[in-house]
Write a protein that holds these residues in place. Structure first.
Motif, short mmCIF file in Angstrom:
data_model
loop_
_atom_site.label_atom_id
_atom_site.label_comp_id
_atom_site.label_asym_id
_atom_site.label_seq_id
_atom_site.Cartn_x
_atom_site.Cartn_y
_atom_site.Cartn_z
N LEU A 74 6.36 -1.59 -6.09
CA LEU A 74 5.09 -0.99 -6.53
C LEU A 74 4.44 -1.39 -7.83
O LEU A 74 3.15 -2.03 -8.09
N ARG A 95 1.02 -1.15 0.00
CA ARG A 95 0.07 0.22 -0.12
C ARG A 95 0.99 1.14 -0.03
O ARG A 95 1.99 1.03 0.48
N ILE A 96 0.46 2.51 -0.50
CA ILE A 96 1.06 3.50 -0.51
C ILE A 96 1.54 3.96 0.80
O ILE A 96 2.61 4.57 0.96
N GLU A 97 0.81 3.88 1.80
CA GLU A 97 1.22 4.56 3.16
C GLU A 97 2.57 3.55 3.53
O GLU A 97 3.35 4.07 4.29
N ASN A 139 1.70 -4.38 -8.73
CA ASN A 139 0.51 -3.91 -9.15
C ASN A 139 0.08 -4.59 -10.45
O ASN A 139 -0.99 -4.85 -10.90
N ALA A 158 4.57 2.21 1.63
CA ALA A 158 5.77 2.67 0.68
C ALA A 158 6.37 3.89 1.19
O ALA A 158 7.42 4.09 1.50
#
Length: 131
Positions: free
Chosen positions: A120, A69-71, A124, A73
């Motif tokens: 990422l 997840r971006i948070e 994805n 990362a």
């Protein structure tokens, strides 16, 4: 602690390897005796690229997700840059036979960000292919 080692063990071992490499006296590593100018920066970038991939792999296993997840990362990026800054501070103030360098920290940050971006992108793509 045992759970941290369970997920982040390879990343911790690689981080210790980086610490040892960055604190051993090699002489003038940025001098002309190396393969080409900037080789030291390329090594820093590569070491942190591998560290970021291992750290993201541990995060994916810990949170039991198929992608990062971006948070997570963002947190990983902050941790990696902080570790690079710690190494540079140790080189400047503790291991006086080495010199702390802002350009080394920049190379560390670039390598870490490249690795996180790669994780990422690949995770994805794999998840998009499965759905």
């Amino acid at each position: 602690m045992k759970e941290t080692l369970k997920y982040y063990g390879p990343a911790i071992l690689w981080a210790l390897f980086i610490l040892i490499l960055c604190c051993v006296p090699f002489g003038d590593v940025s001098g002309p005796s190396l393969f080409f100018p900037g080789f030291d920066k390329l090594v820093h970038c590569g070491l942190f690229f591998v560290l970021s991939i291992l750290y993201c792999y541990g995060s994916i296993r810990k949170w039991q997700t198929r992608s990062i997840r971006i948070e997570i990362a963002m947190k990983n990026t902050i941790v990696l840059i902080s570790y690079g800054a710690l190494i540079e501070m140790l080189q400047k103030y503790v291991f006086t036979w080495r010199s702390g360098d802002w350009n080394d920290l920049l190379a560390d940050a670039i390598g870490g960000c490249m690795g996180i971006f790669g994780v990422l992108l690949i995770s994805n793509a794999i998840n998009h292919e499965k759905s």
